[in-house]
Design an enzyme around this catalytic site. Structure first.
Site, PDB file in Angstrom:
ATOM      1  N   LYS A   1      64.746  74.368 122.643  1.00  0.00           N
ATOM      2  CA  LYS A   1      63.604  73.958 123.465  1.00  0.00           C
ATOM      3  C   LYS A   1      62.459  74.972 123.500  1.00  0.00           C
ATOM      4  CE  LYS A   1      64.304  70.534 124.231  1.00  0.00           C
ATOM      5  NZ  LYS A   1      64.385  69.572 123.094  1.00  0.00           N
TER       6      LYS A   1
ATOM      7  N   HIS B   1      69.168  77.666 115.374  1.00  0.00           N
ATOM      8  CA  HIS B   1      69.329  78.238 116.717  1.00  0.00           C
ATOM      9  C   HIS B   1      70.399  79.338 116.691  1.00  0.00           C
ATOM     10  CE1 HIS B   1      66.868  75.206 118.523  1.00  0.00           C
ATOM     11  NE2 HIS B   1      67.760  74.267 118.639  1.00  0.00           N
TER      12      HIS B   1
ATOM     13  N   SER C   1      62.793  72.051 130.056  1.00  0.00           N
ATOM     14  CA  SER C   1      62.830  71.218 128.860  1.00  0.00           C
ATOM     15  C   SER C   1      64.280  70.844 128.521  1.00  0.00           C
ATOM     16  CB  SER C   1      62.171  71.981 127.706  1.00  0.00           C
ATOM     17  OG  SER C   1      62.115  71.193 126.563  1.00  0.00           O
TER      18      SER C   1
HETATM   19  P1  A3P Z   1      58.835  70.082 126.674  1.00  0.00           P
HETATM   20  O1  A3P Z   1      60.161  69.462 126.925  1.00  0.00           O
HETATM   21  O2  A3P Z   1      58.502  71.148 127.681  1.00  0.00           O
HETATM   22  O3  A3P Z   1      57.728  69.091 126.525  1.00  0.00           O
HETATM   23  P2  A3P Z   1      62.482  72.194 120.491  1.00  0.00           P
HETATM   24  O4  A3P Z   1      61.794  71.581 119.342  1.00  0.00           O
HETATM   25  O5  A3P Z   1      62.867  73.636 120.276  1.00  0.00           O
HETATM   26  O6  A3P Z   1      63.606  71.344 120.965  1.00  0.00           O
HETATM   27  O7  A3P Z   1      61.412  72.285 121.676  1.00  0.00           O
HETATM   28  C1  A3P Z   1      60.951  71.106 122.293  1.00  0.00           C
HETATM   29  C2  A3P Z   1      59.779  71.461 123.174  1.00  0.00           C
HETATM   30  O8  A3P Z   1      58.629  71.759 122.342  1.00  0.00           O
HETATM   31  C3  A3P Z   1      59.397  70.286 124.074  1.00  0.00           C
HETATM   32  O9  A3P Z   1      58.910  70.866 125.292  1.00  0.00           O
HETATM   33  C4  A3P Z   1      58.294  69.653 123.229  1.00  0.00           C
HETATM   34  O10 A3P Z   1      57.460  68.789 123.942  1.00  0.00           O
HETATM   35  C5  A3P Z   1      57.567  70.899 122.727  1.00  0.00           C
HETATM   36  N1  A3P Z   1      56.692  70.604 121.586  1.00  0.00           N
HETATM   37  C6  A3P Z   1      56.996  69.972 120.433  1.00  0.00           C
HETATM   38  N2  A3P Z   1      55.913  69.810 119.668  1.00  0.00           N
HETATM   39  C7  A3P Z   1      54.868  70.349 120.336  1.00  0.00           C
HETATM   40  C8  A3P Z   1      53.465  70.480 120.079  1.00  0.00           C
HETATM   41  N3  A3P Z   1      52.904  69.997 118.981  1.00  0.00           N
HETATM   42  N4  A3P Z   1      52.698  71.101 121.005  1.00  0.00           N
HETATM   43  C9  A3P Z   1      53.254  71.581 122.139  1.00  0.00           C
HETATM   44  N5  A3P Z   1      54.571  71.483 122.451  1.00  0.00           N
HETATM   45  C10 A3P Z   1      55.360  70.867 121.560  1.00  0.00           C
END
Ligand code: A3P
Length: 285
Positions: free
Chosen positions: A46, A99, A129
């Site tokens: 996340k 990860h 998240s």
């Molecule tokens: P949120 O749940 O706070 O919205 P991962 O890919 O490591 O699982 O992380 C997911 C998080 O990155 C989510 O956060 C997601 O919305 C955010 N995320 C993914 N793409 C993004 C982008 N283009 N700009 C900003 N945040 C992004």
């Protein structure tokens, strides 16, 4: 040990998802062959992993942009810890995400052999998240209360393990690698400069048009609308949720009580006391 039936299993101090990861394959990871030009994005869950998949697939698409845009980013920038069939496109990807904690990575990923990009995010936002993700992804067990899940997160009894240990361990060993340390917040604050930094690290030169295209295609809005990048293909148990949820800095402020926040800050100070990097979590926008 802790008990979370049908969900996580512990392997060498790290918590994996039983329906995605398997021990036989995890045993092979230390001996995976990492090549000189391989690029590995490392994140705690996340922290912006799928964002980095989209960014890297576009930066590194060279003359194959159309192909890069018509393939799932998870195939273009696959997971190291997930066994998969080799991707058959012409983009023979030297790009990976993981990860994995430092102690489980392939042994020959060292300076001069592969590049590591570590992306860290405010653990309070990571937690929020993860809380939503846990109640979204079919393969994860739904959480109990926010409060109880916060305790589990602090104790590292969640997917992968402790946020504190993950960041600390990787950072401690950074000089062993060609290493770039970025934060989710930095990407949010000034995406163009961060992309330039990534290009410099990867030895890629993008002309103005391509840089502009990367900036546009990697915005939260564009990614949410893009079926190759929005992870909507992943089975979920909540029709009102999305993998790309809010994509903002500081959503923890809408969720933590004052007491939870103060307690978390105290734990952060204790665990990260001697951490040499000064994080800037708040938005200056
Ligand atoms: P949120 O749940 O706070 O919205 P991962 O890919 O490591 O699982 O992380 C997911 C998080 O990155 C989510 O956060 C997601 O919305 C955010 N995320 C993914 N793409 C993004 C982008 N283009 N700009 C900003 N945040 C992004």
């Amino acid at each position: 040990m802790f008990s979370t039936p049908n969900e996580l299993f512990e392997y060498k101090g790290c918590n994996f998802i039983s329906n995605i990861h398997n021990v036989e394959y995890l045993n092979k990871i230390p001996n995976l062959d990492i090549k000189k030009d391989d690029v590995i994005v490392v994140t705690y869950p996340k922290s912006g992993t799928v964002w980095m998949q989209q960014i890297l697939s576009l930066i590194c698409s060279n003359d194959n942009l159309a192909e890069a845009q018509s393939e799932l980013t998870v195939n273009l920038v696959p997971w190291i810890e997930v066994e998969r069939l080799p991707f058959k496109g012409s983009l023979l990807s030297p790009l990976y995400v993981t990860h994995l904690p430092y102690h489980l990575i392939p042994k020959n990923l060292k300076k001069g052999n592969g590049k590591v990009i570590y992306v860290a995010r405010n653990p309070k936002d990571v937690f929020v998240s993860l809380y939503y993700f846990q109640n979204y992804l079919t393969l994860l067990e739904s959480t109990s209360s926010f409060e109880d899940f916060l305790e589990k997160f602090i104790d590292g009894k969640v997917l992968i393990g402790s946020w504190f240990d993950h960041v600390r361990e990787w950072y401690k060993h950074k000089d062993e690698f060609d290493f770039l340390f970025l934060t989710y917040e930095e990407l949010q604050q000034d995406f163009r400069t961060s992309t330039q930094k990534l290009c410099d690290f990867l030895g890629k030169k993008l002309d103005e048009d391509k840089l502009e295209m990367v900036v546009e295609e990697c915005s939260f809005k564009a990614m949410l609308a893009n079926p190759m990048a929005n992870y909507k293909h992943i089975p979920n148990k909540n029709p009102n949720g999305t993998f790309l949820r809010k994509g903002i800095i500081g959503d923890w402020k809408n969720h933590f009580t004052v007491a939870q926040s103060e307690r978390f800050d105290k734990i952060f100070e204790e665990k990260m006391e001697d951490f040499p990097f000064q994080f800037v979590w708040d938005s200056k926008k």
